[in-house]
Motif scaffolding. Structure first.
Motif, PDB file in Angstrom:
ATOM      1  N   CYS B 290      53.847  -3.874  25.953  1.00 58.71           N
ATOM      2  CA  CYS B 290      52.751  -3.050  25.462  1.00 58.71           C
ATOM      3  C   CYS B 290      52.695  -3.047  23.942  1.00 58.71           C
ATOM      4  CB  CYS B 290      52.926  -1.626  25.982  1.00 58.71           C
ATOM      5  SG  CYS B 290      51.517  -0.580  25.572  1.00 58.71           S
ATOM      6  N   PRO B 291      51.518  -3.320  23.376  1.00 60.81           N
ATOM      7  CA  PRO B 291      51.409  -3.309  21.915  1.00 60.81           C
ATOM      8  C   PRO B 291      51.458  -1.893  21.325  1.00 60.81           C
ATOM      9  CG  PRO B 291      49.307  -3.871  22.925  1.00 60.81           C
ATOM     10  CD  PRO B 291      50.292  -3.776  24.037  1.00 60.81           C
ATOM     11  N   PHE B 292      51.292  -0.862  22.184  1.00 62.87           N
ATOM     12  CA  PHE B 292      51.274   0.504  21.673  1.00 62.87           C
ATOM     13  C   PHE B 292      52.529   1.275  22.043  1.00 62.87           C
ATOM     14  CE2 PHE B 292      47.093   0.034  20.237  1.00 62.87           C
ATOM     15  CZ  PHE B 292      46.332  -0.579  21.213  1.00 62.87           C
ATOM     16  N   VAL B 293      53.569   0.563  22.439  1.00 64.72           N
ATOM     17  CA  VAL B 293      54.760   1.249  22.940  1.00 64.72           C
ATOM     18  C   VAL B 293      55.363   2.176  21.887  1.00 64.72           C
ATOM     19  CG1 VAL B 293      56.291  -0.644  22.264  1.00 64.72           C
ATOM     20  CG2 VAL B 293      56.960   0.857  24.136  1.00 64.72           C
ATOM     21  N   PHE B 294      55.712   3.400  22.285  1.00 63.26           N
ATOM     22  CA  PHE B 294      56.423   4.315  21.387  1.00 63.26           C
ATOM     23  C   PHE B 294      57.487   5.060  22.179  1.00 63.26           C
ATOM     24  CE2 PHE B 294      54.056   8.429  22.187  1.00 63.26           C
ATOM     25  CZ  PHE B 294      53.149   7.937  23.102  1.00 63.26           C
ATOM     26  N   GLU B 295      58.113   6.014  21.549  1.00 62.55           N
ATOM     27  CA  GLU B 295      59.346   6.592  22.074  1.00 62.55           C
ATOM     28  C   GLU B 295      59.380   6.976  23.549  1.00 62.55           C
ATOM     29  OE1 GLU B 295      61.342   9.647  19.511  1.00 62.55           O
ATOM     30  OE2 GLU B 295      62.251   9.864  21.516  1.00 62.55           O
ATOM     31  N   PRO B 296      58.479   7.814  24.024  1.00 61.28           N
ATOM     32  CA  PRO B 296      58.631   8.263  25.416  1.00 61.28           C
ATOM     33  C   PRO B 296      58.478   7.157  26.447  1.00 61.28           C
ATOM     34  CG  PRO B 296      56.570   9.057  24.477  1.00 61.28           C
ATOM     35  CD  PRO B 296      57.305   8.414  23.373  1.00 61.28           C
TER      36      PRO B 296
END
Lengths: 310, 344, 323
Positions: B290-296
């Motif tokens: 995913c290009p928008f992957v973040f912490e959670p």
């Protein structure tokens, strides 16, 4: 019918196999006219004769009036055409009858093998994973890992009186191991066919399990079944020849394999009786070759991917 | 109201201890009887869409969870109930050749269910039914009946398969990639036939496909699957025109539109490289790509969040308090009358 | 204006079966300029795959190239000997076949398969040079260098297709024929693979013929598009112009039958079925399904001619001219 011959023309294995088998059948059943069955048994005529024509007897045919007499004379004339063995059996008569006997045993073993194999193979394959299937597969595994021929020898020699073994008995004995491989082979074919969409469609059309086996799966496997039959017959013939070659069975009967037994018993090799050895071996080789060729040829039908032309 | 056919928290796993694949992951979806819509189950290969179809039809058994027909487990039905199940739920499959038994004429595909389901009382009536169905898909009975499968083209064979569905008028039709092996020019005809089955007779259709363009045209709702889990679900129009979940965006962005003025990469999303899939990893299944992957994203699997326009996306980008309870995915899809009533 | 890199003149390929001659390709004329991507689109039974095999001269019995010329960079491939043609394959023109899964050798590592082709065409290359080339090729098709020691069954569909691309470009041919290279791939992988091919084309200044049935893919990828039906070409032209204003009714119907984002719920197909190539209708081969067919269409075969600069079509609607 013409289509059949055209196909056979393009499938040389099947063509030759069927051809040779047809010849052997002609030999064993048509050839009966030319022999007196009694000549296939001991002390029928002079022993240890190499192949020859009894010209005197043949010459006398003209003197006979009735057809039966002419025929009897012809038979006398041809009696030694394959030579005779040490017990005085006409080898022509022996071979004609023996080939027939071997074919019968093969047919019995083949039919039983394929009969059981089909039923068990289809049912265990279609209902794979059930208790029934597990039992069948275990049984097949056991039988296939056993040294089949030794088992046959064991069974055959422990029968009450091997000398009284009929064709039927021998056929039954040999089929004890003949059913296992067809069962496994058919089962695996059914396993893969079961997943095909047309079987799914049949289920969606509310067809029952046994309906699907009989109407959907079996017709598609017919070529395979026939091929398995050829293999079964082959196995049966081999098994029976082996048993007879060891002298197990009714030694008085003119079984082909029994001739092999007698050859050893009477040291035919050492005594240079080449005809006694050559003849049964030739027929056996022809028969087995025919069965193998038929099997090859049927394999091509059963496995369309190996077909050379469409 | 008990749904006609339902997957209740169904998971399907293939393979063994070390090398296993979760084909479908805790899927709950139930089709009610009065649901005259077409739902697309979309995804690439490995998404679980075909598995879902097979489970619904009873050809696969779930590893956990249940498949229920009118409330009863389909793997425990009595003979009569099973018959009823087959009468109510039908299918069209992908391969136009494999659905035919090469040994029999193509008529078989139609005549057997007519006979088994008692749809005709005489041979003549049966023949009439078949002819009518064939005409309904643009085939001439004289040219098709009485032939063997190999004597017809792929297009003709698939048309007959669709005609079968038209004929049987089931209560639910599952169409697994019905047009993917058929020429482009025939697709429209077949899809039209399916659409009319739905609109004219109110038969719900579950349309399984990887082709979002046909999905857009033929269906009302869509569920996007990725490795066995739902990424996004809702009305088909907004989802395809304006995808919210990153995976849907990439999927829609990869569609080669037959319009030279609309090139790939229209959606402006960066293009990820493929990476091997780790079944045991916690977190969102799409996170590795995913290009928008973040912490959670890598910590815990995101639930289905409800968005304002009625759709649901399984993505922390849209985190809100309104999660969709996975009791039934179908709760997302209101009946049209309700929606229209609400709009008034 | 440079010379075309490929000129196909009146190509005919027939398959001789018991029932007669199946005219898979029946008089195709086509020119391809260097550095241009040409699409050959057609439905099943159109003869497009036969075209690919014919260009590579890999038509097998009972098929036969009955006539015509295939002039690649000045040389008619039909005049080459078997040995010369074998040399030409891979070094002058190469093919990325449909379903690379079937064209890769299952028992050889990727590296060895690529080297195999190169070594055959240039025995002077040392082992070191060959291995280095493999590295460069794998990078060009965006495959992880680890792939070189792997076997085909260890690769995914997209990766196998790229391996096939690497083999196809290994000897720097002038022309690559891609026969439905992505039909078995998912839409996301398809895009990646096609973008890789696009990049390769630019970097190596290749000419590409893309064969397929997906008009959408054609619209995205090729500069010029040829439409094939029942063994003949119906139309040929610049992609954009063709989509905007098709000159042939078949092209028009084909484009109309494709679903696009605008007209949801509108379904138009093409009625009828493709004729059997054994028994092609007289006159224009499309007349049986053409909504605008007239009597002349049923009698006279339309000539495939240039109606506007760079735009060709075979249709009497633009004036009756016999082939």
């Amino acid at each position: 019918m013409r289509g059949f011959f055209r196909y056979v023309g393009r499938n040389p294995a099947l063509g030759w196999g069927l051809g040779i088998l047809a010849l052997l059948l002609l030999f064993s059943y048509g050839g009966r006219i030319l022999i007196d069955p009694a000549d296939a048994y001991a002390l029928a005529t002079k022993p240890d004769l190499p192949p020859m024509l009894d010209r005197e007897a043949l010459a006398k045919i003209g003197e006979m009036t009735t057809f039966e007499d002419k025929l009897a004379q012809l038979r006398l004339g041809l009696r030694h055409i394959f030579g005779t063995d040490t017990q005085g059996k006409s080898l022509l008569a022996s071979m004609v009858l023996g080939t027939g006997l071997t074919l019968q045993i093969g047919a019995i073993a083949g039919a039983i093998g394929i009969g059981i194999g089909t039923v068990l193979g289809f049912v265990s394959g279609y209902y794979a994973g059930t208790v029934f299937d597990n039992i069948v597969t275990s049984l097949v595994d056991v039988v296939l890992t056993m040294p089949g021929f030794l088992v046959l020898v064991l069974i055959a020699s422990s029968l009450a009186d091997p000398n009284q073994m009929t064709v039927l008995t021998m056929g039954l004995v040999v089929s004890v191991t003949a059913w296992a491989f067809p069962t496994r082979a058919i089962r695996s074919q059914v396993l893969s066919m079961r997943e095909r969409p047309f079987v799914m469609m049949a289920k969606l059309s509310a067809m029952s399990g046994h309906e699907i086996i009989l109407k959907e799966l079996m017709p598609n496997l017919l070529p395979y079944l026939v091929m398995s039959l050829a293999n079964s017959v082959y196995g049966g013939v081999m098994g029976s020849l082996g048993l007879q070659g060891l002298g197990i069975g009714d030694r008085r009967q003119p079984y082909l394999g029994m001739i092999i037994w007698w050859i050893q018993y009477y040291s035919a090799f050492l005594r240079g009786m080449w005809w006694w050895i050559l003849e049964p071996v030739t027929v056996i080789v022809l028969l087995l070759t025919a069965l193998i060729l038929i099997s090859f040829g049927l394999d091509e039908i059963a496995n369309p991917r190996t077909r050379r032309t469409v | 109201m008990t749904p006609l056919l339902e997957l209740k928290d169904v998971t399907k796993v293939f393979g063994k201890k070390k090398a296993y694949t979760v084909a479908l992951d805790h899927m709950s979806i139930g089709v009610p009887e009065d649901f005259p819509y077409i739902i697309t189950i979309a995804g690439e290969s490995g998404s679980g869409k075909t598995t879902m179809g097979m489970l619904l039809l009873g050809f696969y058994t779930p590893s956990s969870g249940q498949v229920l027909y009118r409330g009863k487990n389909i793997h425990e039905l009595t003979g009569q109930e099973m018959f009823s199940f087959r009468q109510d739920v039908q299918a069209v499959f992908q391969d136009p050749f494999a659905v035919y038994n090469p040994f029999y004429k193509v008529d078989n595909l139609l005549s057997i269910p007519i006979k088994n389901f008692g749809l005709a009382s005489s041979k003549r009536q049966s023949r009439e039914l078949m002819e009518r169905a064939l005409n309904g898909v643009g085939l001439r009975p004289e040219e098709t009946l009485g032939r063997y499968p190999h004597q017809l083209s792929g297009g003709q064979r698939q048309r007959i398969a669709v005609a079968r569905a038209l004929l049987l008028k089931p209560k639910l039709l599952i169409a697994d990639e019905p047009v993917s092996m058929v020429d482009a020019s025939l697709r429209a005809t077949l899809l039209k036939a399916l659409r009319s089955l739905n609109q004219d007779f109110g038969i719900p259709i579950i349309y399984i496909t990887h082709d979002l363009t046909t999905a857009y045209h033929v269906s009302d709702y869509i569920v996007i699957l990725y490795h066995g889990s739902v990424m996004e679900a809702g009305e088909v129009d907004p989802i395809i025109r304006n995808p919210k979940h990153p995976y849907t965006q990439i999927l829609v962005g990869s569609i080669p539109w037959p319009d030279p003025n609309r090139p790939w990469g229209d959606t402006g999303v960066a293009f990820p490289k493929s990476v091997a899939f780790d079944e045991s990893a916690p977190g969102c299944k799409f996170a590795p790509r995913c290009p928008f992957v973040f912490e959670p994203c890598t910590a815990k699997r995101p639930p289905l969040f409800q968005l304002d326009d009625g759709r649901a996306a399984s993505c922390y980008l849209y985190q809100s308090d309104e999660t969709v309870v996975r009791e039934n995915l179908m709760d997302l899809f209101p009946r049209k009358e309700e929606a229209e009533a609400a709009a008034d | 204006m440079s010379e075309p890199i490929l000129q196909i003149v009146d190509l005919r390929v027939y398959y001789h079966v018991e029932a007669g001659a199946v005219k898979a390709v029946d008089g195709v004329d086509l020119d391809l300029d260097p550095g241009v991507k040409l699409g050959l689109v057609g439905e099943s039974g159109s003869g497009k795959s036969t075209m690919a095999l014919a260009l590579m001269r890999m038509i097998k019995e009972p098929g036969k190239i009955e006539g015509g010329q295939m002039i690649l960079d000045g040389t008619d491939l039909m005049t080459l000997t078997t040995e010369q043609m074998r040399q030409a394959r891979l070094s002058q023109l190469s093919m990325i076949p449909q379903g690379a899964m079937n064209s890769l050798h299952p028992l050889l590592r990727i590296e060895d398969q690529i080297i195999d082709g190169m070594r055959d065409h240039d025995p002077t290359l040392t082992q070191h040079e060959l291995r280095e080339r493999v590295g460069v090729l794998l990078e060009a098709v965006e495959l992880n260098p680890r792939v070189r020691r792997m076997y085909p069954h260890e690769l995914s569909g997209g990766m196998k297709q790229r391996a096939a691309m690497a083999i196809a470009i290994s000897m720097h041919p002038q022309l690559i024929i891609a026969d439905e290279p992505t039909s078995a791939l998912d839409v996301v992988i398809q895009r990646q693979v096609m973008e890789t091919l696009d990049r390769l084309q630019e970097e190596l200044d290749l000419s590409i013929i893309l064969i397929g049935h997906d008009m959408g893919l054609m619209a995205q990828f090729v500069d010029r598009l040829a439409v094939m039906y029942a063994g003949r070409l119906m139309e040929l032209g610049n992609t954009r112009a063709l989509f905007q204003e098709p000159l042939h009714p078949y092209t028009d119907l084909l484009i109309q039958s494709l679903p696009v984002l605008e007209n949801k719920g509108v379904f138009t197909g093409i009625p009828g079925i493709t004729p059997s190539l054994l028994d092609v209708p007289p006159g224009c081969v499309f007349n049986t399904r053409c909504p605008e067919a007239t009597d002349v269409c049923r009698e006279i075969v339309p000539a495939f001619r240039e109606l506007q600069p760079g735009r060709w079509a075979a249709c009497h609607l633009h004036g009756v001219v016999e082939a």
